[in-house]
Design an enzyme around this catalytic site. Structure first.
Site, PDB file in Angstrom:
ATOM      1  N   HIS A 162     -13.485  22.040 -39.075  1.00  0.00           N
ATOM      2  CA  HIS A 162     -14.911  21.759 -39.177  1.00  0.00           C
ATOM      3  C   HIS A 162     -15.591  21.997 -37.831  1.00  0.00           C
ATOM      4  O   HIS A 162     -15.382  21.243 -36.887  1.00  0.00           O
ATOM      5  CB  HIS A 162     -15.133  20.311 -39.615  1.00  0.00           C
ATOM      6  CG  HIS A 162     -14.836  20.070 -41.055  1.00  0.00           C
ATOM      7  ND1 HIS A 162     -14.270  18.901 -41.525  1.00  0.00           N
ATOM      8  CD2 HIS A 162     -15.041  20.850 -42.157  1.00  0.00           C
ATOM      9  CE1 HIS A 162     -14.145  18.967 -42.836  1.00  0.00           C
ATOM     10  NE2 HIS A 162     -14.594  20.141 -43.243  1.00  0.00           N
ATOM     11  N   TYR A 202     -12.405  17.721 -35.402  1.00  0.00           N
ATOM     12  CA  TYR A 202     -11.039  17.167 -35.426  1.00  0.00           C
ATOM     13  C   TYR A 202     -10.361  17.237 -36.784  1.00  0.00           C
ATOM     14  O   TYR A 202      -9.546  16.375 -37.116  1.00  0.00           O
ATOM     15  CB  TYR A 202     -11.035  15.707 -34.935  1.00  0.00           C
ATOM     16  CG  TYR A 202     -11.971  15.423 -33.801  1.00  0.00           C
ATOM     17  CD1 TYR A 202     -11.864  16.109 -32.584  1.00  0.00           C
ATOM     18  CD2 TYR A 202     -12.981  14.480 -33.934  1.00  0.00           C
ATOM     19  CE1 TYR A 202     -12.743  15.859 -31.538  1.00  0.00           C
ATOM     20  CE2 TYR A 202     -13.864  14.211 -32.893  1.00  0.00           C
ATOM     21  CZ  TYR A 202     -13.744  14.913 -31.702  1.00  0.00           C
ATOM     22  OH  TYR A 202     -14.614  14.657 -30.668  1.00  0.00           O
ATOM     23  N   HIS A 203     -10.629  18.287 -37.557  1.00  0.00           N
ATOM     24  CA  HIS A 203     -10.060  18.364 -38.906  1.00  0.00           C
ATOM     25  C   HIS A 203      -9.336  19.692 -39.150  1.00  0.00           C
ATOM     26  O   HIS A 203      -9.619  20.387 -40.127  1.00  0.00           O
ATOM     27  CB  HIS A 203     -11.165  18.177 -39.950  1.00  0.00           C
ATOM     28  CG  HIS A 203     -11.910  16.886 -39.814  1.00  0.00           C
ATOM     29  ND1 HIS A 203     -13.240  16.750 -40.167  1.00  0.00           N
ATOM     30  CD2 HIS A 203     -11.511  15.677 -39.350  1.00  0.00           C
ATOM     31  CE1 HIS A 203     -13.626  15.504 -39.939  1.00  0.00           C
ATOM     32  NE2 HIS A 203     -12.596  14.829 -39.441  1.00  0.00           N
ATOM     33  N   PRO A 204      -8.369  20.086 -38.303  1.00  0.00           N
ATOM     34  CA  PRO A 204      -7.663  21.350 -38.539  1.00  0.00           C
ATOM     35  C   PRO A 204      -6.717  21.244 -39.732  1.00  0.00           C
ATOM     36  O   PRO A 204      -6.025  20.239 -39.911  1.00  0.00           O
ATOM     37  CB  PRO A 204      -6.884  21.551 -37.235  1.00  0.00           C
ATOM     38  CG  PRO A 204      -6.648  20.156 -36.724  1.00  0.00           C
ATOM     39  CD  PRO A 204      -7.882  19.383 -37.099  1.00  0.00           C
TER      40      PRO A 204
END
Length: 537
Positions: free
Chosen positions: A296, A470-472
């Protein structure tokens, strides 16, 4: 632990998924489980006091603190990628927001050729994990290990955001994890009794006394042990020694969107050219390993406010408030220390013809600049906007053959111009919200001024300052054997390798419309069911 010790299951990574999976598998006293974690125990007050997220996120405290390669879409800047390095993984250092994503996301996974992953099929898994203190309906669970509630601190400034959002057409929606996602709300968080409820605290640490569960900390997974095309355990570094642990039944990777593909590559499983570049013998050519990275992209706008506003900041008044709050939290586990800072938000559609929300807003009661790595005196409010289903795709590779070395992370942010257009539209939305009348009594100047009538200037600021939320995900993509870039099948089994699964956010074929901690736990719940169904009687 000696090199000959064996367990039924060996799991790498005690993050959100690994903690949940180890706990579920070890519920059977006849099954033995070994869980390896590179970090240490989760005993620090910085983990348990929710507001202490500001001490860990921008530092290396319980945090890998990775950097990306230079990003052309971000003016050549290196992005920052904090990841938890402690029991609980990133759930021990995150902002604790409990978000599942949209029904559409999971139905889309199933439509891509992944039976068993539709929304109606995964909803019971979300409910099984959850104990929700507010909602008791068909969408929520009671009695599960993961506690979900509102923080024990609120601010009237949150109500300003709600009022402003509704003035701009966003209806109030208290339960964005329920029947409808769209609208504005206060975020629910993974907290219990005024403390962080990480995946470790929810699932793992209550069961550390189980004789069939062994948790090994400070253990850096080095590679999957292979016997031909079958996984037989894990090699890991601990205390300056390279050790081994054997798996009688299965080895499961739960090391996340960066760690799981790194571990597969170090084991000789992945794209041939990447393995050969580092002199690693090819055990199994699997071209999708490390590809399909999605994250994101996020843009923050900040306004200064007076210290009299009920926010957080660096000032004499702010210091006095936090000193009193620390005493309150210590004695009562309530008050300002329970804040996640990110308190209100909204899911919005970028245009009327968009089917489901494609933008997320996160309102923060503080000045936010470069992941809190740039500190400013005074008080402020910030709002994040992120593109929920980005078009850009990146990759994870190796920087070398030492597993203690950071992986090569290349999100390719804004490499697809459609992401910039969406982010710009969302930034204009959030600026209109914050610059509307409910905030007139407190809103001061912008930290980085942008004008609604200057979209080119705003787009330039996005390239100067945007980065991850922080959403890999996606680097061990789930898909059928007919998909040449799929790494695991719908049973989470690695294509072409027996006895090896991946169960974490890396298996997501596409990024979900929301934060990824709750979905990572759901994936572990699903993995536990799949593994138990396959286990010998």
């Amino acid at each position: 632990m000696n090199a000959l010790e064996e367990f039924d299951y060996v799991i790498s990574g005690a993050g959100s998924a690994g903690c949940a999976l180890a706990a579920r598998l070890s519920e059977d006293p006849g099954t033995s489980v070994c869980l390896l974690e590179a970090g240490g125990p989760d005993k620090s007050v910085l983990i348990h006091a929710p507001a202490a997220v500001v001490a860990m996120l921008p530092t290396k405290i319980n945090n890998y603190g990775y950097d990306t390669v230079p990003q052309p879409g971000l003016n050549g800047r290196r992005g920052y990628q904090p990841r938890g390095r402690v029991l609980g993984g990133s759930s021990s250092i995150n902002a604790m927001l409990y978000v599942r994503g949209n029904r559409w996301d999971y139905d889309h996974w199933a439509a891509l050729g992944n039976p068993g992953w539709s929304y109606d099929e995964v909803l019971p898994l979300f409910r099984r994990s959850e104990h929700n203190e507010q909602f008791t309906d068909a969408f929520h669970g009671q009695g599960g290990p993961l506690n979900v509630t509102y923080p024990r601190h609120d601010s009237p400034v949150n109500q300003m955001f709600q009022e402003a959002a509704q003035m701009h057409g966003l209806t109030a929606n208290p339960d964005y994890n329920g029947a409808e996602q769209e609208g504005s709300f206060l975020y629910q968080v993974t907290q219990r009794d005024g403390e962080r409820c990480s995946a470790a605290k929810a699932f793992l640490t209550p069961h550390l006394a189980r004789p069939n569960l062994k948790v090994v900390t400070q253990a850096v997974a080095a590679r999957v042990l292979l016997d031909g095309r079958r996984a037989t355990g894990m090699a890991y570094h601990q205390g300056g020694q390279l050790r081994q642990v054997r798996a009688r039944r299965e080895t499961v990777l739960c090391s996340g969107a960066f760690g799981s593909p790194q571990l597969l590559l170090l084991s000789g499983i992945g794209p041939q050219e990447e393995l050969q570049r580092h002199g690693i013998a090819v055990a199994h050519a699997l071209p999708g390993v490390g590809q399909n990275l999605q994250d994101h992209i996020d843009y923050v706008q900040t306004w200064r406010v007076p210290s009299s506003a009920e926010t957080f900041g660096v000032s004499a008044r702010g210091a006095a408030r936090m000193a009193a709050a620390a005493l309150e939290w210590r004695s009562q586990r309530s008050g300002r220390v329970t804040t996640p800072f990110a308190t209100a938000g909204a899911f919005v559609r970028s245009a009327p013809d968009v089917l489901v929300p494609d933008l997320q807003l996160v309102f923060v009661l503080a000045i936010v600049d470069d992941h809190a790595r740039k500190l400013h005196t005074g008080h402020g409010i910030s709002c994040h906007v992120e593109v929920l289903r980005p078009f850009s795709r990146g990759s994870v590779g190796l920087n070398g053959t030492d597993p203690r070395q950071a992986p090569r992370i290349d999100p390719q942010f804004l490499s697809d111009e459609r992401d910039l257009a969406l982010l710009l539209r969302g930034a204009q939305m959030q600026q209109r919200i914050i610059e509307s009348s409910p905030f007139d009594g407190i809103r001061g100047p912008m930290l980085y001024p942008t004008r609604l009538d200057d979209p080119a200037g705003m787009a330039a600021d996005i390239r100067r300052r945007a980065d991850t939320q922080y959403h890999p995900v996606g680097t061990c993509r789930m898909g059928p054997a007919s998909d040449p870039m799929a790494v695991v099948d719908a049973q989470l089994r690695v294509h072409g390798i027996a006895g090896l699964r991946v169960a974490d956010a890396s298996i997501m074929p596409t990024l979900i419309g929301g934060n990824t901690n709750a979905p990572a736990i759901m994936i572990a719940e699903k993995a536990a069911d799949l593994i138990r169904a396959h286990a010998p009687l």
